[in-house]
Design a protein around this motif. Structure first.
Motif: not given
Length: 289
Positions: A254-272
């Motif tokens: 597993x890649x050691x960094x987590x990727x938190x996202x929200x499809x409501x606010x779009x938080x984390x989507x650009x980074x993903x």
């Protein structure tokens, strides 16, 4: 809210800045991301780099567990990645086909990434958010768990293929094991598996089985934490720390960094999006080893 513009794609030139201060090169980017760049620094960080935004709420001795800086692309790189997900006449993004067996899957000499997770984790919603700059691509989202019954293949320009896998657990297809395990074990051009975990619920027993499967097949995979808008900061931090500890102590691939996202606010989507473009080999350089 400015993030509502993320749903629309109007290409234009916009001068990007790294660190919101120093001049950088000019890249063509969507109007939606240009709007994101106009946000105040704190709002921009929360939207684009959610782990960094949460860092301020942690006590110092817990911060090293988050591996915040392993994948830390510039805003310039994130804008470049946005272009890969924007549908144009020269960058067609489209549904290819569905399959219930690996032998039925399309054979294209391109890298693939796949998304798996338990039913109702928000997988189809996430894929729809990733394709927000290609509104003609139909990604069916249902309120009923277990809606996806087949492997669905989407072509992202000439760059890579994105695969939406059926959900496991409640209402999983009867042939889920044969379908998904065979794909994960034998698909030669699979570059990264994205394992979705509900950030409200945390890692379930079914998620642990999926982790064991990825580990058994020696797959490189990533944990994406969905629905981060549904938790308080305190609950979300608790879940992130618990899941990060699990990744650090119970996994190898597993890649050691987590990727938190929200499809409501779009938080984390650009980074993903940027991470996907990176792992499929579409950036000249790499931001991590």
């Amino acid at each position: 809210m400015a993030t509502s513009g993320v749903r629309f794609a109007v290409g234009r030139l916009f001068k990007l800045t790294r660190g919101l201060g120093r001049p950088s090169r000019v890249y063509s980017t969507s109007q939606s991301f240009a709007e994101v760049l106009r946000l105040p620094k704190r709002q921009l960080t929360k939207l684009v780099y959610p782990l960094q935004e949460l860092e301020q709420y942690l006590v110092p001795d817990t911060r090293p567990d988050l591996h915040l800086r392993i994948f830390d692309p510039s805003l310039e790189d994130i804008a470049r990645a946005e272009n890969f997900f924007a549908a144009t006449t020269t960058n067609r993004i489209e549904y290819l086909s569905s399959a219930v067996r690996l032998s039925h899957a399309p054979e294209l000499p391109r890298p693939e990434v796949c998304f798996i997770g338990r039913s109702n984790v928000g997988k189809s919603s996430l894929i729809k958010a990733l394709f927000s700059l290609a509104p003609e691509v139909e990604v069916r989202v249902s309120r009923k768990p277990g809606h996806t019954k087949k492997m669905n293949f989407f072509k992202v320009g000439k760059c890579f293929i994105l695969v939406d896998m059926p959900g496991y657990g409640y209402r999983a297809p009867e042939d889920f094991v044969d379908m998904v395990e065979t794909y994960l074990k034998e698909r030669r051009n699979l570059k990264r598996t994205f394992l979705l975990v509900d950030s409200v619920v945390g890692i379930t027993e079914n998620d642990k089985i999926a982790v064991e499967m990825c580990e058994e097949f020696s797959l490189p995979y990533v944990m994406v934490l969905t629905k981060i808008d549904k938790s308080s900061k305190g609950h979300l931090l608790k879940q992130i720390l618990q899941i990060q500890k699990f990744v650090n102590t119970k996994t190898q691939g597993c890649f050691p960094q987590l990727f938190p996202v929200s499809t409501v606010t779009y938080s984390g989507i650009h980074l993903l999006k940027c991470f996907i473009v990176n792992v499929t080999g579409n950036f000249n350089g790499s931001h991590f080893k």
